[in-house]
Scaffold this motif. Structure first.
Motif, PDB file in Angstrom:
ATOM      1  N   LEU A   1       1.646   3.186   3.793  1.00 13.92           N
ATOM      2  CA  LEU A   1       1.822   3.251   2.341  1.00 13.92           C
ATOM      3  C   LEU A   1       0.579   3.801   1.667  1.00 13.92           C
ATOM      4  N   GLN A   2      -0.597   3.411   2.133  1.00 20.61           N
ATOM      5  CA  GLN A   2      -1.844   3.919   1.562  1.00 20.61           C
ATOM      6  C   GLN A   2      -1.972   5.422   1.750  1.00 20.61           C
ATOM      7  N   ASN A   3      -1.338   5.940   2.803  1.00 19.76           N
ATOM      8  CA  ASN A   3      -1.414   7.383   3.092  1.00 19.76           C
ATOM      9  C   ASN A   3      -0.155   8.136   2.662  1.00 19.76           C
ATOM     10  N   ASN A   4       0.704   7.457   1.891  1.00 18.75           N
ATOM     11  CA  ASN A   4       1.918   8.094   1.346  1.00 18.75           C
ATOM     12  C   ASN A   4       2.806   8.709   2.426  1.00 18.75           C
TER      13      ASN A   4
ATOM     14  N   THR B   1       8.865  -1.375   0.160  1.00 19.65           N
ATOM     15  CA  THR B   1       9.238  -0.002   0.489  1.00 19.65           C
ATOM     16  C   THR B   1      10.519  -0.034   1.319  1.00 19.65           C
TER      17      THR B   1
ATOM     18  N   SER C   1       4.672  17.800   2.483  1.00 20.48           N
ATOM     19  CA  SER C   1       4.113  16.715   1.666  1.00 20.48           C
ATOM     20  C   SER C   1       5.194  16.103   0.794  1.00 20.48           C
TER      21      SER C   1
END
Length: 249
Positions: free
Chosen positions: A53-56, A103, A249
């Motif tokens: 999650l921190q790195n999307n 999520t 992305s």
């Protein structure tokens, strides 16, 4: 031109391994998190989710044979009903943790020997796709390009991502070379980078036995347990860019 990069993660023996995984995460699009059967624990799954999650990252489940002793890389004989129950339980285990983390799962990718067994066995592919269609109709499926899983998923109108491997050799048939063959796993960084470009562009590369292969893929896998995984990941984006490509992305 963009290409999706996925990585099998959460497969270490303790939380320290999650920090190594985290070094890979800034350079990939999605991760496949082990669900506690071939590898992983609830603590490792939670930390892997937090880091993802921190790195999307897009997050998926990575179920395999319930065989930690062999890391899920050995075909085992198990009744079909037991295997299907195990796959379901593994995905549920991770899905419950994703809900706790606020999520959700995006996809499912089988692991190791189970991945290979399904790609060669249409009947098994049909049984597993039926399970996934019944229990997880909204989740995408990732599997080997041009094999049984793709054929069954396409027939059942499931969203299927055709996968290629940056760090594995292929047989002339287009299936993965068994890990028992010397050199079947690639760790040379330059070779892995060249393979990534070939797969992303659908251009030719050579099989384990030297025969040209050529096919298109939707996503490329880098194995998190590859000894050079961090170094490969860190060089991948710039090498792709040099060849007119970028990571999705």
């Amino acid at each position: 031109m963009e290409i999706d990069i996925n990585c099998d993660l959460g497969e270490g023996s303790d939380l320290t391994s999650c920090e190594r995984d985290a070094l890979i995460m800034p350079f990939i699009s999605r991760c496949n998190i082990a669900c506690g059967a071939h590898a992983g624990t609830p603590a490792i799954m939670r930390r892997s989710l937090e880091n993802a999650l921190q790195n999307n990252l897009i997050i998926g489940a990575h179920p395999g044979y319930p065989d930690r002793e062999n890391f899920g890389r050995k075909s085992i004989k198990v009744p079909l009903s037991e295997l299907l129950n195990s796959i379901h339980e593994q995905i549920e285990r991770l899905q419950n943790l994703t809900r706790e983390a606020g999520t959700k799962l995006d996809h499912i990718k089988l692991h190791g020997a189970l991945y290979n067994d399904v790609e060669a066995n249409m009947d098994l592919a049909e049984e597993i796709i039926a399970l996934l269609s019944r229990e997880y109709p909204s989740l995408k499926i990732i599997g080997l390009a041009n094999a049984a899983m793709e054929a069954v998923a396409t027939k059942q109108s499931r969203i299927f991502y055709r996968e290629g491997f940056i760090d594995r050799q292929y047989l002339n048939t287009g299936r993965l070379a068994p890990r028992s063959l010397p050199g079947s796993a690639l760790s040379d960084i330059d070779n892995c980078l060249e393979r990534a470009v070939a797969l992303a562009k659908g251009s030719s590369f050579t099989s384990y036995h030297g025969t040209p292969l050529q096919f298109s893929v939707d996503t490329i896998c880098l194995h998190g347990d590859n000894p050079e995984a961090v170094n490969i990941a860190q060089r991948l984006a710039s090498y792709l860019q040099l060849n007119g490509l970028s990571i999705h992305s």
